[in-house]
Design an enzyme around this catalytic site. Structure first.
Site, short mmCIF file in Angstrom:
data_model
loop_
_atom_site.label_atom_id
_atom_site.label_comp_id
_atom_site.label_asym_id
_atom_site.label_seq_id
_atom_site.Cartn_x
_atom_site.Cartn_y
_atom_site.Cartn_z
CE1 TYR A 1 -3.93 2.52 0.69
CE2 TYR A 1 -2.19 3.39 2.44
CZ TYR A 1 -3.39 3.25 1.86
OH TYR A 1 -4.07 4.67 2.01
CE LYS B 1 -3.42 5.59 -1.70
NZ LYS B 1 -4.28 6.92 -2.46
CB VAL C 1 -9.10 10.88 7.39
CG1 VAL C 1 -10.35 11.75 7.67
CG2 VAL C 1 -7.84 11.49 6.39
#
Length: 225
Positions: free
Chosen positions: A58, A62, A88
């Site tokens: 992952y 990114k 978040v």
């Protein structure tokens, strides 16, 4: 566990967005990067210019997005802005699935008196960011003239341990049950903390919600579901 799917969604998918934006003559693209690109960088707070060894597919996907953004911005003249989000959370966040964030999972479990668990010893810390702060950053990144070609840390600049987070949620939900401790999850970083000074300077970013207020609003929303 499935790096090919990760690459197809995050990297190939982002490349398709850039190509489509270029074809449609879209003025600016704002994309989601991640604090995972800091990898094993131990110096806190984490600053945009210094990343560490990546710890998961992952994170690699990114970082690849950020590299593609540089290439298209420099070579194709596109306005591209990256936002490195730090954990978040907020209302409407899905508590189900293998990649569900810990906050909605714990809130639902505590409200329903179900078991909760912590990976590791609970001393792992994160810079949790209420969703309203991220929305503010999205709007600023879409409109700020100074943002083009850059990537920014987006969070509140304060870290909270998983033990402390769980304690706050127990108080807010009225559930005193202690968590179960499980082995540390492979690929997770131990600590994250955002240096948001560049986002403040270039974007005018100023977080409006600390974690305490964000957790209260999120728990209240889940109670009303």
């Amino acid at each position: 566990a499935d790096p090919l799917s990760t690459h197809l969604a995050n990297t190939t998918g982002f490349l398709q967005i850039l190509l489509a934006a270029q074809k449609a003559k879209v003025k600016r693209v704002v994309y989601a990067s991640s604090s995972s690109v800091y990898g094993n960088e131990k110096k806190l707070p984490q600053k945009e210019e210094k990343t560490g060894a990546l710890l998961s597919p992952y994170a690699v996907s990114k970082m690849a997005d950020e590299l593609y953004a540089q290439v298209f911005g420099n070579g194709c003249g596109q306005e591209i802005v990256g936002l490195r989000y730090f954990n978040v959370f907020g209302p409407r966040q899905d508590p189900k699935g293998p990649y569900a964030a810990v906050i909605p999972q714990w809130i639902i479990s505590l409200l329903k008196s179900k078991e909760t668990s912590i990976n590791g010893d609970g001393k792992t810390s994160r810079d949790f960011c209420y969703v309203a702060n991220s929305v503010q950053a999205n709007l600023l990144a879409a409109t700020s003239k100074a943002a083009t070609g850059n990537v920014y840390n987006i969070s509140v600049g304060k870290r909270t341990s998983l033990n402390n987070l769980h304690q706050q949620l127990r108080v807010l939900t009225g559930n005193k049950a202690r968590p179960e401790y499980r082995p540390f999850r492979e690929g997770d970083v131990k600590h994250s903390l955002a240096d948001i000074r560049v986002a403040k300077r270039d974007l005018g970013f100023l977080p409006t919600h600390a974690i305490e207020e964000g957790l209260k609003l999120t728990v209240e929303w889940n109670k009303q579901k």
